[in-house]
Design a protein around this motif. Structure first.
Motif, PDB file in Angstrom:
ATOM      1  N   ASP A   1      90.736 -27.196  55.095  1.00 13.94           N
ATOM      2  CA  ASP A   1      91.785 -28.210  55.112  1.00 13.94           C
ATOM      3  C   ASP A   1      93.148 -27.524  55.096  1.00 13.94           C
ATOM      4  OD1 ASP A   1      93.421 -30.361  54.850  1.00 13.94           O
ATOM      5  OD2 ASP A   1      92.829 -30.862  52.810  1.00 13.94           O
ATOM      6  N   LEU A   2      93.831 -27.548  56.228  1.00 11.03           N
ATOM      7  CA  LEU A   2      95.129 -26.891  56.349  1.00 11.03           C
ATOM      8  C   LEU A   2      96.285 -27.813  55.989  1.00 11.03           C
ATOM      9  CD1 LEU A   2      94.523 -25.013  59.738  1.00 11.03           C
ATOM     10  CD2 LEU A   2      94.232 -24.144  57.412  1.00 11.03           C
ATOM     11  N   VAL A   3      95.993 -29.083  55.723  1.00 18.33           N
ATOM     12  CA  VAL A   3      97.041 -30.059  55.410  1.00 18.33           C
ATOM     13  C   VAL A   3      97.192 -30.252  53.912  1.00 18.33           C
ATOM     14  CG1 VAL A   3      97.883 -32.400  55.810  1.00 18.33           C
ATOM     15  CG2 VAL A   3      96.572 -31.236  57.589  1.00 18.33           C
ATOM     16  N   GLN A   4      96.055 -30.485  53.211  1.00 20.11           N
ATOM     17  CA  GLN A   4      96.044 -30.743  51.775  1.00 20.11           C
ATOM     18  C   GLN A   4      97.050 -31.841  51.405  1.00 20.11           C
ATOM     19  OE1 GLN A   4      95.682 -27.343  49.115  1.00 20.11           O
ATOM     20  NE2 GLN A   4      95.377 -25.989  50.868  1.00 20.11           N
ATOM     21  N   PHE A   5      96.857 -32.975  52.032  1.00 22.69           N
ATOM     22  CA  PHE A   5      97.783 -34.093  51.868  1.00 22.69           C
ATOM     23  C   PHE A   5      97.865 -34.562  50.419  1.00 22.69           C
ATOM     24  CE2 PHE A   5      99.103 -38.520  51.975  1.00 22.69           C
ATOM     25  CZ  PHE A   5     100.178 -38.473  52.846  1.00 22.69           C
ATOM     26  N   ASP A   6      96.726 -34.570  49.726  1.00 16.69           N
ATOM     27  CA  ASP A   6      96.715 -35.030  48.331  1.00 16.69           C
ATOM     28  C   ASP A   6      97.517 -34.125  47.411  1.00 16.69           C
ATOM     29  OD1 ASP A   6      95.119 -37.139  49.028  1.00 16.69           O
ATOM     30  OD2 ASP A   6      93.245 -36.102  48.573  1.00 16.69           O
ATOM     31  N   VAL A   7      97.689 -32.886  47.834  1.00 12.29           N
ATOM     32  CA  VAL A   7      98.438 -31.920  47.020  1.00 12.29           C
ATOM     33  C   VAL A   7      99.933 -32.009  47.301  1.00 12.29           C
ATOM     34  CG1 VAL A   7      98.809 -29.478  46.519  1.00 12.29           C
ATOM     35  CG2 VAL A   7      96.494 -30.332  46.904  1.00 12.29           C
ATOM     36  N   TYR A   8     100.295 -31.971  48.585  1.00 13.42           N
ATOM     37  CA  TYR A   8     101.708 -31.850  48.950  1.00 13.42           C
ATOM     38  C   TYR A   8     102.427 -33.180  49.159  1.00 13.42           C
ATOM     39  CZ  TYR A   8     100.348 -27.013  49.653  1.00 13.42           C
ATOM     40  OH  TYR A   8      99.882 -25.739  49.462  1.00 13.42           O
ATOM     41  N   LYS A   9     101.651 -34.268  49.267  1.00  9.09           N
ATOM     42  CA  LYS A   9     102.270 -35.594  49.416  1.00  9.09           C
ATOM     43  C   LYS A   9     103.287 -35.616  50.561  1.00  9.09           C
ATOM     44  CE  LYS A   9     100.008 -36.756  45.708  1.00  9.09           C
ATOM     45  NZ  LYS A   9      98.753 -37.527  45.808  1.00  9.09           N
ATOM     46  N   TRP A  10     102.849 -35.157  51.717  1.00 10.06           N
ATOM     47  CA  TRP A  10     103.739 -35.062  52.871  1.00 10.06           C
ATOM     48  C   TRP A  10     104.328 -36.430  53.239  1.00 10.06           C
ATOM     49  CZ3 TRP A  10     104.460 -30.170  54.762  1.00 10.06           C
ATOM     50  CH2 TRP A  10     103.467 -29.210  54.503  1.00 10.06           C
ATOM     51  N   LYS A  11     105.570 -36.396  53.741  1.00  3.53           N
ATOM     52  CA  LYS A  11     106.184 -37.590  54.313  1.00  3.53           C
ATOM     53  C   LYS A  11     105.869 -37.621  55.816  1.00  3.53           C
ATOM     54  CE  LYS A  11     109.959 -37.677  50.950  1.00  3.53           C
ATOM     55  NZ  LYS A  11     111.425 -37.593  50.743  1.00  3.53           N
ATOM     56  N   PRO A  12     105.956 -38.795  56.451  1.00  2.00           N
ATOM     57  CA  PRO A  12     105.591 -38.903  57.873  1.00  2.00           C
ATOM     58  C   PRO A  12     106.303 -37.884  58.774  1.00  2.00           C
ATOM     59  CG  PRO A  12     105.937 -41.075  56.953  1.00  2.00           C
ATOM     60  CD  PRO A  12     106.340 -40.103  55.879  1.00  2.00           C
ATOM     61  N   GLY A  13     107.619 -37.771  58.597  1.00  2.00           N
ATOM     62  CA  GLY A  13     108.377 -36.844  59.443  1.00  2.00           C
ATOM     63  C   GLY A  13     107.958 -35.404  59.265  1.00  2.00           C
ATOM     64  N   GLN A  14     107.558 -35.040  58.043  1.00  2.00           N
ATOM     65  CA  GLN A  14     107.131 -33.666  57.773  1.00  2.00           C
ATOM     66  C   GLN A  14     105.796 -33.367  58.450  1.00  2.00           C
ATOM     67  OE1 GLN A  14     107.147 -33.966  53.496  1.00  2.00           O
ATOM     68  NE2 GLN A  14     109.184 -33.074  53.313  1.00  2.00           N
ATOM     69  N   VAL A  15     104.862 -34.306  58.347  1.00  2.00           N
ATOM     70  CA  VAL A  15     103.548 -34.109  58.972  1.00  2.00           C
ATOM     71  C   VAL A  15     103.694 -33.968  60.486  1.00  2.00           C
ATOM     72  CG1 VAL A  15     101.252 -35.095  59.337  1.00  2.00           C
ATOM     73  CG2 VAL A  15     102.393 -35.401  57.146  1.00  2.00           C
ATOM     74  N   LEU A  16     104.488 -34.861  61.080  1.00  2.00           N
ATOM     75  CA  LEU A  16     104.672 -34.837  62.530  1.00  2.00           C
ATOM     76  C   LEU A  16     105.392 -33.569  62.978  1.00  2.00           C
ATOM     77  CD1 LEU A  16     104.157 -36.427  65.086  1.00  2.00           C
ATOM     78  CD2 LEU A  16     106.348 -37.579  64.761  1.00  2.00           C
ATOM     79  N   ALA A  17     106.385 -33.127  62.200  1.00  2.00           N
ATOM     80  CA  ALA A  17     107.134 -31.915  62.554  1.00  2.00           C
ATOM     81  C   ALA A  17     106.214 -30.700  62.573  1.00  2.00           C
ATOM     82  CB  ALA A  17     108.277 -31.698  61.568  1.00  2.00           C
TER      83      ALA A  17
END
Length: 239
Positions: free
Chosen positions: A99-115
């Motif tokens: 898992d290269l995203v680890q969304f539960d850890v970093y709590k990415w915002k939409p713009g950050q994920v897309l960027a």
């Protein structure tokens, strides 16, 4: 008469001298202006590069801040005896520990994920790009950025990762069904056919080949599909 001719000659000399001096002056001014324009263009280019670096650094800072906040909460809860502290590695992975995203850890915002997804796509880091595109779809399903270009890039990244052909098919199907007039329409059909071929869905692949043979024989997409078709036929003949 002689005096008049002399005055005329002097005026002609002055006019010639003035004209040459004016031309020389104009040429010097033009050179200076060109130099200024070159300098402005270079500064503008450097400014764009700096803005891109700043944007990238801001994303990294936000990521680190989120990570730091998460660890603080875990440590505080451990001190209060609420539950044992968990390390980041213990967060449930999206795909087999990769898992290269680890969304539960970093709590990415939409713009950050897309960027990140688009940046990694441009760098041809397709596995990471595919994971971030897929996370964006999952976490922000109603976002306006989920358009035909997004679906096409997400599909290509998934295919080129060599692992997520099912994601590729899903993205290209959504594009074909939702954007029939998109400039990515034929390309999406091509990539979807190749993804189906990779998944062993030969009937779907051959169905697309037949559609292209009937409708799009003069396109670059048909050349690619027909090459794959011919290779498959030759392979079957050998067997």
């Amino acid at each position: 008469m002689k005096q008049t001719m002399k005055m005329t000659f002097i005026l002609a000399l002055l006019t010639t001298f003035t004209s040459c001096e004016l031309s020389s002056h104009i040429e010097r001014r033009a050179q200076i202006i060109n130099q200024h324009e070159d300098t402005i263009l270079q500064i503008s280019k450097e400014n764009r590069m700096l803005k891109m670096k700043i944007s990238s650094l801001m994303t990294e800072i936000t990521s680190l801040e989120s990570k730091n906040q998460y660890l603080k909460v875990q440590l505080q809860e451990a001190k209060e005896g609420k539950r044992p502290a968990r390390t980041i590695a213990s967060v449930r992975p999206v795909s087999a520990g990769n898992d290269l995203v680890q969304f539960d850890v970093y709590k990415w915002k939409p713009g950050q994920v897309l960027a990140v997804a688009e940046k990694e796509f441009s760098l041809k880091n397709f596995e990471k790009s595919a994971q971030f595109f897929n996370t964006f779809k999952t976490q922000f399903p109603g976002d306006k950025s989920l358009d035909d270009q997004f679906l096409f890039q997400a599909g290509v990244a998934s295919f080129e990762s060599g692992k997520h052909y099912d994601w590729a098919v899903q993205n290209f199907e959504s594009l074909v069904e939702g954007y029939p007039t998109s400039k990515f329409y034929r390309g999406a059909k091509l990539w979807m056919a190749l993804a189906n071929l990779k998944l062993g869905h030969h009937e779907k692949f051959f169905s697309t080949v037949e559609e292209f043979r009937m409708k799009y024989r003069n396109t670059s997409e048909w050349k690619i599909l027909s090459t794959h078709y011919e290779k498959i036929v030759q392979r079957h003949k050998k067997n």
